[in-house]
Design a protein around this motif. Sequence first.
Motif, mmCIF file in Angstrom:
data_model
loop_
_atom_site.group_PDB
_atom_site.id
_atom_site.type_symbol
_atom_site.label_atom_id
_atom_site.label_comp_id
_atom_site.label_asym_id
_atom_site.label_seq_id
_atom_site.Cartn_x
_atom_site.Cartn_y
_atom_site.Cartn_z
ATOM 1 N N ALA A 145 -6.560 -10.864 -12.321
ATOM 2 C CA ALA A 145 -6.539 -11.617 -11.061
ATOM 3 C C ALA A 145 -5.118 -12.039 -10.707
ATOM 4 N N TRP A 146 -4.330 -12.379 -11.716
ATOM 5 C CA TRP A 146 -2.949 -12.819 -11.441
ATOM 6 C C TRP A 146 -2.164 -11.710 -10.738
ATOM 7 N N ALA A 147 -2.413 -10.448 -11.158
ATOM 8 C CA ALA A 147 -1.710 -9.334 -10.515
ATOM 9 C C ALA A 147 -2.228 -9.142 -9.094
ATOM 10 N N TYR A 148 -3.533 -9.255 -8.938
ATOM 11 C CA TYR A 148 -4.112 -9.052 -7.607
ATOM 12 C C TYR A 148 -3.581 -10.077 -6.616
ATOM 13 N N TRP A 149 -3.578 -11.336 -7.016
ATOM 14 C CA TRP A 149 -3.155 -12.366 -6.060
ATOM 15 C C TRP A 149 -1.652 -12.356 -5.832
ATOM 16 N N THR A 150 -0.884 -11.898 -6.829
ATOM 17 C CA THR A 150 0.548 -11.695 -6.591
ATOM 18 C C THR A 150 0.720 -10.656 -5.487
ATOM 19 N N MET A 151 -0.017 -9.557 -5.647
ATOM 20 C CA MET A 151 0.035 -8.489 -4.657
ATOM 21 C C MET A 151 -0.345 -9.014 -3.283
ATOM 22 N N PHE A 152 -1.455 -9.728 -3.218
ATOM 23 C CA PHE A 152 -1.972 -10.161 -1.920
ATOM 24 C C PHE A 152 -0.997 -11.129 -1.249
ATOM 25 N N THR A 153 -0.476 -12.065 -2.031
ATOM 26 C CA THR A 153 0.455 -13.038 -1.463
ATOM 27 C C THR A 153 1.719 -12.357 -0.965
ATOM 28 N N CYS A 154 2.280 -11.504 -1.804
ATOM 29 C CA CYS A 154 3.544 -10.869 -1.430
ATOM 30 C C CYS A 154 3.365 -9.925 -0.233
ATOM 31 N N ASN A 155 2.289 -9.146 -0.228
ATOM 32 C CA ASN A 155 2.163 -8.087 0.774
ATOM 33 C C ASN A 155 1.540 -8.532 2.074
ATOM 34 N N PHE A 172 10.100 -9.859 -2.033
ATOM 35 C CA PHE A 172 8.682 -10.156 -2.262
ATOM 36 C C PHE A 172 7.843 -8.900 -2.065
ATOM 37 N N ILE A 173 8.141 -8.174 -0.993
ATOM 38 C CA ILE A 173 7.319 -6.998 -0.688
ATOM 39 C C ILE A 173 7.516 -5.924 -1.757
ATOM 40 N N ASN A 174 8.758 -5.762 -2.206
ATOM 41 C CA ASN A 174 8.983 -4.815 -3.299
ATOM 42 C C ASN A 174 8.114 -5.159 -4.499
#
Lengths: 404, 477, 178
Positions: free
Chosen positions: B342-352, B377-379
Amino acid sequence: MAHVDLGSTPLIASMQKIGLALIGVGAIGLGAAYALHGQERFFADYLLGFWYFAGISVTMVFFSALQYLARAGWSASIRRIAENFTGFVPYIGIALIPIVINMLGHHSIYEWSHESAASDPILIKKAAYLNPTFFIVRLGLYALLWIGMVKYIVGNSVKQDTAGSDITPTKRNWKRSAPWVLVFAITITFASFDLLMSLEPHWFSTIWGVYAFAGHFAASLAIITLTLIALYKRGLMKQYITLEHFHDLGKLMFAFSVFWTYIAFSQYFIIWYANLPEETIYFDVRTSNGWELFGLLLVLFHFVLPFILLLRQDVKRKMAVLTVAAIVILISHFIDLVWIIMPAVSKVVGGTHMSANMMFGWSEFTGVVFFAGVFLFLAAKNYQKRSAVAVNDPLLNESLEYSS
Amino acid sequence: MTAQHHEQVREPLVLGNPSLRDVTARIASIVESKISMKYLLTLGFTATMAGWGLFALYYTITTGIGVWGLNNPIGWGWDITNFVFWIGIGHAGTLISAILFLFRQKWRTAINRSAEAMTIFAVICALTMVLSHTGRPWLFYWLLPYPNQMQMWVNFRSPLAWDVFAVNTYFTVSALFWFVGLLPDLATLRNYVKSDLAKKIYGFFSFGWTGSTRSWHHYEIAYMILAGISTPLVLSVHSVVSFDFTVGILPGWHTTIFPPYFVAGAIFSGFAMVMTLLVICREILDLKQFITLKHLDNMNKIMLATGMMVGYAYILEFFIAWYSGSDWESWIFINRAFGDYAWAYWTMFTCNVVSPQVFWFASARRNIPLMFIISIFINIGMWFERFTIIATTLHHDFLPASWGYYSPTWVEISIFIGTFGIFLTLFLLFAKFVPVIAIAEVKSILPGAQPAHHHGHDHDHDSAHAAVPAVATEGGH
Amino acid sequence: MSKSTIGVVGEFTDVNALTAAVAKVTDAGYQRWDVYTPYPVHGLDKTMKIKRSYLTYISFAGLLGGITTALGLQWWTGAVDYPLNIGGKQLFAWQFSVPIDFELSILGTALMTVMGLFHLCRLPTWYNKYQDDESFKKATDDTFVIAIDADDDRFSADNAQQFLRQLGAQNVHIVHAS
């Protein structure tokens, strides 16, 4: 610059007359379809015609919004053509009424609204989304959002005509076109889920919304091109159309035929290769009992012919080729929708095998004819109301000067 | 009246109204200036990164892929994540050079050269990742169909074989396109620079380009064709990469939206990378005259748009996973958002999805520190997107007995850092020795660079003549 | 050997004057001449009445070659030379051949386009008869140069020089072989 009033020209007058005639013929045809083929096929034919032109009208608003979003100079002098074709958008809510009636009837074309759905293990899980009440609420919401979109984008475009050197209306569109494009993306996606994909309620595809958009956009470009040619041949709007416009529209028609092919192939290919029963059934049903012919025609009309016709640079400036290509694309959009809608309605389940009877005849043209009439009639009305060119657009000069 | 509008609505693409000579001189000065200590130090730093990564690669190759954190069931980890990440970065270059060219977006001229260079370097990094992933990279030729003593052929039914063709085609075509674009500029440098050695080198690579109109005639057609084929190519490459996932039947991987969603994501991440480097470049090389706030503004808009497309796909995937009524599909997505990763998913969602939303505001689109931060962030977010897709589907297989968790070892992390080293080193060398701005293209869009009237309408007799209004303003092309 | 004449060159700095001059030179009937510009000037090729490049046909041949190779390769290796059952999948099907068909078509087109361009522009040629002329060198920088070659049938050094001067060219001079 003076307004370009085409409202009283023979072209627009005949557009209106043809529109009225088509409405008449289509209405009689739909009535005959109801009487001769029964309500199920009638509603399928109605849906076919409705989605063909409702989708195109909404996409026309999107076309205009996109030009604002991209600050496109090249299209400024022809953008109004798309905007005038949005005349049907405010009436979409009314046109949806028969579909709502169908939903409230006891055996609609949407399998998930049948009583038997309550005992279907898959459909039970989807009932929170696929139920008549929510379905109708959603349709109402789309209709309202689309009205808002046309009022805002086209409204500001028209306001600019009389705003003199004040470009506030255009600036508003520049600023607000992005959120409206977002609204368009979401509504066209879910409308295509609701109206078409849920005809096969067990089946699902994440790319469906993009697929629907690609088809509508290619068809919209074809209609813009045909109208531009008609105006050009009659010498109307002469000083506002250059060959470069045809060239660019040809390029866009080419690009979006290929884009549709890319999306359609992606969907087909991924499902074909993985070969999961719950997904392949969609193509299984559509590649037997004669439906495979429609599939092949679709490849021919939506990809091969436009690709060959429009590949060369110089042909994009030839009216004859552009006309043929645009008509081919409009036919392909019809084939596409027939191929999607009719097998879903004529599906028969025999034991473990599922197939769809061939269901194609005169009546499949009735809905399209009716809505073509509505579409043209309401567009002609727009020509009588306003200038046929966004004469005061700040980017108009660019549109007239550019060359490739 | 409309002429006034013209002034108001279009910002100039090149500031300071330079002459043709100024453009040549400005770009050539980068090439001719003495190599500074700062440059050498930076180059040394990036080369060290690259060296460290190459050492980790050497260690992997000589010891075996067991030094990575891969396990059963997670057979794809950082290697494939990085591969997809780098391939994606490359897409912005092709988009800028090809698609924006076809859509007549003149602002592309200032940034296309460096973006195309990034494409080539990114594909080199991607190839490094995917070759090391094979475990025995010295047998790379097994990936190609060639007659051999085993009488075996490549399995063309495998999406991995399609990848080989897609990535190699992409590399070749990008490199050709880039080189063709460079030819006139190398010729310009050949005739401009003072050093004899430089003259010889640029002279060699410019192939004797003269600027003859007869050559320009062929050249423009060639450029158009290359742009025309690069456009579907860029779509196809990431689509083929997405087929690696979609043609299988694993929940979370097998979904029809993947091809366009991957393409949108690739463009998104590519623009972020171009932005990160260009913001630095225009400061250090002092290119503010050519890479204006307007360019950055436009790029931020594209990032916002592609970020929304990616967000659309995230949300749609969730909706259809539920709508499908398939337990596997629904579960994998719940697990993605609330499971071990989940930590990876929400990092992705927040950044992208969340972070680019600031670009709705015009002031944010022209705020350089802000756009620099967002681009980073997007990278990060786009890297995590690939990681999320790969790890969440693999780490919980269909049976609880084959559930696992994956973390990288220092070796994988070092290789990833190394690819950044390679990328940045190549980019630094490029920025110093190759014209970073497409000189000829920028010249061609300067005000007054094109004839006021040109009669390009003498086409075939059956195509009607268009009314070309006799309005002549500068830069109308 | 005595210094032989290569041609006559004249410089322009204004693109409109250049276009007008180029039209006149074309009308005068010169065959072996050229205009050197730092960037492609719109419409100049048409003014010079250059025949349309057949590069597109070369590219198209590349496309056909690419797709034929792709189809032939996948079908022959999979279904003819070494048929191997992998997961019950077909030995050959058009569907799974599409990605490689597409990639090789693009690759073929790109390679032929670039090779065609090099052929048509005679690249690489690391020698040009004008290469030491100062005007010619400026043509990749900020000057438009019209050069009328000495081997043109109508060429006469005096007439050509006078003609170019009449058209508004600056720094008109004869270029000699070095």
